[in-house]
Design an enzyme around this catalytic site. Structure first.
Site, short mmCIF file in Angstrom:
data_model
loop_
_atom_site.label_atom_id
_atom_site.label_comp_id
_atom_site.label_asym_id
_atom_site.label_seq_id
_atom_site.Cartn_x
_atom_site.Cartn_y
_atom_site.Cartn_z
CB CYS A 1 -4.68 -2.15 3.98
SG CYS A 1 -4.00 -2.27 5.66
CE LYS B 1 -7.44 1.00 3.19
NZ LYS B 1 -6.22 1.30 3.99
CD GLU C 1 -2.75 1.01 2.60
OE1 GLU C 1 -3.64 1.87 2.77
OE2 GLU C 1 -2.58 0.05 3.39
#
Length: 262
Positions: free
Chosen positions: A144, A110, A41
């Site tokens: 994540c 995300k 990330e």
């Protein structure tokens, strides 16, 4: 499909240096027969860089994407990496995958932002499932915290994702996610999950490493330690098909009972 996981925090704040790190890793990965290299990330810029996130954010087709396309082409493998994406005045925490031919295959924003730091610097994405075809597999992207929501990963399973690539910035004291949750996600959704983390201290965060590629049997095919490392594992379509036949979670679901979830 041999997959390489680059466990590294690179050089936070320096895009140029991170491109060099990625280039060197791509060379090592290609020499080992990998068809895909995954980086963590926000690898392009660093994670805990404060307002530099906005300054260093680039469009999905920006100069750094061109540079990574060149790296992918020279080494003959696909690359997935995390970066801050600028779209007008909006900045997303994104991950992009570029093919060995230098073609942008997929870009994911995300959807679940973690903590005040991310909510202060990013806008959440709205598209939960982003996929591309690579090496005979359907490869999905997630970042994540997204993988910690079972509905998110199940959406990928229902959409046919075979290998879920998850660039991450997993920090202490949440290492149980890497150690326990990722193999479970792979098993309960009958897919491979490649979870590639940052390492070491960065600002207020202590990244724990422990990158892994888990198989549909819940077993980690590769597991990194706590330092900078390049690890390899194979995502095998034949094994995946056999595992899905033996563990028919998706067939045995009863969606009519799950209405209260939404």
């Amino acid at each position: 499909m041999r997959t390489a996981l680059l466990q590294s925090s690179g050089r936070p704040g320096s895009v140029a240096e991170n491109l060099k790190v990625l280039d060197a890793a791509a060379g090592r990965a290609a020499a080992a027969g990998a068809l895909l290299l995954a980086a963590p990330e926000m690898f392009l810029t660093g994670y805990a860089i404060g307002d530099d996130i906005g300054r260093l954010a680039e469009p999905a087709d920006g100069e750094s994407a061109d540079a990574i396309a060149d790296i992918a082409g020279r080494h003959g493998l696909a690359i997935a990496y995390g970066y801050p994406e600028r779209d007008g005045e909006t900045v997303f925490n994104s991950a992009q995958m570029i093919s060995a031919e230098g073609i942008r295959l997929a870009n994911y924003r995300k959807t679940h932002l973690f903590g005040c730091f991310e909510r202060d610097h990013f806008t959440p994405g709205e598209q939960p499932v982003v996929q591309a075809e690579l090496g005979g597999l359907t490869v999905g992207l997630m970042i994540c915290y997204d993988v910690e929501f079972p509905e998110n990963v199940r959406a990928h399973a229902l959409a046919g994702t075979d290998l879920l690539v998850v660039p991450t910035a997993q920090m202490h004291p949440f290492q149980f996610v890497a150690e326990s949750m990722i193999p479970v996600r792979a098993f309960e959704n009958q897919m491979y999950v490649a979870y590639v983390n940052r390492v070491g201290q960065e600002g207020e965060f202590d990244f724990v490493g422990l990158s892994a590629l888990a198989g549909p049997d819940g077993v980690a095919r590769a597991r990194a330690g706590r330092g900078e490392e390049l690890v390899f594992a194979d995502a095998d379509p034949a094994f995946l098909a056999a595992s899905r036949e033996a563990n028919p979670y998706l067939e045995d679901r009863r969606p009519g009972l799950y209405g209260s979830l939404v």
